[in-house]
Scaffold this active site. Structure first.
Site, short mmCIF file in Angstrom:
data_model
loop_
_atom_site.label_atom_id
_atom_site.label_comp_id
_atom_site.label_asym_id
_atom_site.label_seq_id
_atom_site.Cartn_x
_atom_site.Cartn_y
_atom_site.Cartn_z
N LYS A 16 0.85 -1.18 -0.02
CA LYS A 16 0.00 -0.06 0.04
C LYS A 16 0.93 1.32 -0.08
O LYS A 16 2.15 1.37 0.36
CB LYS A 16 -0.91 -0.20 1.17
CG LYS A 16 -0.27 -0.02 2.65
CD LYS A 16 0.02 1.35 3.22
CE LYS A 16 0.94 1.23 4.41
NZ LYS A 16 1.77 2.35 4.94
N PRO A 101 9.24 -4.46 -0.22
CA PRO A 101 10.42 -3.84 0.62
C PRO A 101 10.24 -4.09 2.35
O PRO A 101 8.87 -3.88 2.65
CB PRO A 101 10.64 -2.53 0.35
CG PRO A 101 9.49 -1.96 -0.39
CD PRO A 101 8.57 -3.01 -0.85
N VAL A 102 11.21 -4.67 2.97
CA VAL A 102 10.77 -4.84 4.33
C VAL A 102 11.11 -3.36 5.17
O VAL A 102 12.09 -2.71 4.78
CB VAL A 102 12.01 -5.77 4.65
CG1 VAL A 102 11.71 -5.92 6.34
CG2 VAL A 102 11.46 -7.22 4.40
N GLY A 105 7.56 1.08 4.90
CA GLY A 105 6.60 1.85 4.64
C GLY A 105 5.27 1.66 3.88
O GLY A 105 4.55 2.24 3.30
N MET A 106 5.26 0.22 3.21
CA MET A 106 4.27 -0.34 2.18
C MET A 106 3.55 -1.52 2.96
O MET A 106 3.09 -2.02 2.26
CB MET A 106 5.01 -0.52 1.09
CG MET A 106 5.90 0.40 0.50
SD MET A 106 6.48 0.46 -1.23
CE MET A 106 4.99 0.34 -2.25
N ALA A 107 3.77 -1.74 4.27
CA ALA A 107 2.85 -2.71 4.86
C ALA A 107 3.20 -3.87 4.53
O ALA A 107 2.25 -4.85 4.42
CB ALA A 107 1.49 -2.25 4.84
N GLY A 109 4.85 -6.41 6.13
CA GLY A 109 4.47 -7.43 7.27
C GLY A 109 3.06 -7.76 7.31
O GLY A 109 2.85 -8.96 7.60
N SER A 110 2.32 -6.49 7.37
CA SER A 110 0.84 -6.72 7.37
C SER A 110 0.32 -7.35 6.00
O SER A 110 -0.61 -8.33 6.39
CB SER A 110 0.39 -5.18 7.38
OG SER A 110 0.94 -4.58 8.33
N ASP A 143 -2.51 -1.88 10.07
CA ASP A 143 -2.36 -2.00 8.66
C ASP A 143 -2.96 -3.12 7.89
O ASP A 143 -3.08 -3.12 6.85
CB ASP A 143 -1.05 -1.76 7.74
CG ASP A 143 -0.75 -0.13 8.37
OD1 ASP A 143 -1.41 0.76 8.44
OD2 ASP A 143 0.32 0.21 7.88
P1 ATP Z 1 4.30 -0.20 7.76
O1 ATP Z 1 4.11 0.14 6.36
O2 ATP Z 1 2.86 -1.03 8.15
O3 ATP Z 1 4.51 0.62 8.83
P2 ATP Z 1 6.58 -1.44 6.98
O4 ATP Z 1 6.20 -1.81 5.58
O5 ATP Z 1 7.55 -0.21 7.23
O6 ATP Z 1 5.39 -1.46 7.75
P3 ATP Z 1 7.32 -4.27 7.45
O7 ATP Z 1 8.07 -4.55 6.46
O8 ATP Z 1 5.81 -4.47 7.75
O9 ATP Z 1 7.52 -2.46 7.47
O10 ATP Z 1 8.32 -4.50 8.49
C1 ATP Z 1 8.42 -4.06 9.82
C2 ATP Z 1 9.15 -5.00 10.57
O11 ATP Z 1 8.38 -6.14 11.37
C3 ATP Z 1 10.36 -5.52 10.13
O12 ATP Z 1 11.58 -4.95 10.54
C4 ATP Z 1 10.34 -6.95 10.86
O13 ATP Z 1 11.28 -7.12 11.88
C5 ATP Z 1 8.74 -7.21 11.28
N1 ATP Z 1 8.24 -8.23 10.65
C6 ATP Z 1 7.27 -9.25 11.19
N2 ATP Z 1 6.65 -9.96 10.21
C7 ATP Z 1 7.42 -9.59 8.88
C8 ATP Z 1 6.87 -10.06 7.74
N3 ATP Z 1 6.32 -11.20 7.44
N4 ATP Z 1 7.77 -9.35 6.70
C9 ATP Z 1 8.47 -8.32 7.21
N5 ATP Z 1 8.79 -8.11 8.25
C10 ATP Z 1 8.15 -8.46 9.32
#
Ligand code: ATP
Length: 303
Positions: A16, A101-102, A105-107, A109-110, A143
């Site tokens: 997202k 990407p981990v 900011g693109m959710a 993990g969610s 999210d």
């Molecule tokens: P958001 O946009 O919801 O704030 P994000 O995209 O910035 O999240 P994520 O990729 O969801 O961040 O990862 C945040 C942290 O969650 C990671 O650093 C990791 O330690 C943890 N995590 C738990 N489960 C997962 C997963 N399935 N994939 C990635 N990260 C995960």
């Protein structure tokens, strides 16, 4: 004698971008009220769940080494939560083919949480209602409900109370992935710190009517004129180099450039596919990876 074939289900889940992220003052519980306009974009993780002897998580993709493989993984937590509700043992292998990407900011993990939930639900045939699945999503994280639903939606509360939104056309986006992540809680802390330092009164977060109209019309110029992200200053404060990435995309013709959610991924809205391709070319080399895609994308889907 035939080999035993384990049943498996694969679910595809989108990333997202927040076209609006309005953040209220910190509440006594530390959370912030949000008015969050989510737009699902065509970058996907795929979660495959297979019957196994024990709960196990594996992950493949360019960022796989940053993904926890224990029970803190949101996909594992989703499987455990659903199993608990239905009196089952979460004996499954969860494989995440990770393209989002981990910590970008693109959710991502969610997305994996929502994907694992839908996949386990299909594998186990629990018969859970959509409302029940959304309830579990909200328990897993703010999210996660949107990852299940996709399309576009307004999220209020901590972002988890969703109202679906109409989208009247296709939007062309370019995403620039940074060479390191940003922690969402750290960005909220920086938001609070900046607000306190400046002694600013933070207004109640409300969705912009002009932005909702732009989405409903599918009008990229109008959307570009109304996007906003209250976390952007905090993300830039923690990651100043993002300002150069934003400027590069703007100079290459982006209608608008913004930090995606808590960052550090940056998002560029283009008038059309050709302009998006030009922006992507200009950004190549400025950041780790560049991706071009469209929105809205469907929510979690069983393949
Ligand atoms: P958001 O946009 O919801 O704030 P994000 O995209 O910035 O999240 P994520 O990729 O969801 O961040 O990862 C945040 C942290 O969650 C990671 O650093 C990791 O330690 C943890 N995590 C738990 N489960 C997962 C997963 N399935 N994939 C990635 N990260 C995960």
């Amino acid at each position: 004698m035939s080999a035993r074939v384990s049943a498996s289900v694969t679910v595809r889940v989108p990333a997202k971008v927040n076209v609006q992220l309005a953040v209220g003052a910190a509440r006594p519980d530390g959370f912030h009220d949000l008015a969050n306009v989510f737009l699902a974009v065509g970058l996907y993780d795929e979660v495959t769940v297979t019957e196994a002897d024990d709960l196990r998580v594996t992950c493949a993709g360019p960022d796989a080494d940053q993904v926890p493989l224990d029970r803190t993984n949101l996909a594992a937590r989703a499987a455990i939560t659903l199993a608990e509700r239905y009196g089952r043992v979460p004996a499954v292998h969860l494989h995440i083919a990770k393209d989002i990407p981990v910590a970008g900011g693109m959710a991502g993990g969610s997305a994996d949480g929502a994907g694992a939930l839908l996949a386990c639900d299909a594998l186990w045939g629990t018969g859970a209602s959509r409302a029940e699945l959304l309830d579990i999503c909200a328990e897993l994280g703010s999210d996660v409900p949107f990852s299940l639903v996709g399309g576009a939606a307004l999220g209020t509360g901590r972002g988890e109370l969703l109202t679906p939104l109409e989208v009247g056309g296709t939007f062309h986006w370019v995403f620039a992935m940074a060479d390191r992540g940003l922690s969402t809680p750290a960005v909220f802390r920086e938001f609070d710190r900046l607000a306190a330092t400046e002694g600013r009164r933070i207004p109640e977060p409300v969705a912009s009517p002009a932005l909702l109209t732009a989405l409903a019309k599918g009008d990229p110029e109008a959307l570009a004129a109304t996007v906003s992200n209250d976390l952007q200053r905090a993300a830039l404060s923690l990651f100043p180099a993002l300002a150069d990435t934003l400027a590069t995309g703007r100079a290459a013709g982006a209608l608008t450039a913004l930090v995606s959610g808590s960052g550090p991924t940056t998002a560029f809205l283009a008038r059309d596919a050709a302009t998006a391709a030009g922006i992507a070319e200009a950004l190549t080399g400025v950041c780790r990876t560049v991706r071009t895609t469209t929105a809205p994308a469907p929510g979690a889907t069983v393949l």
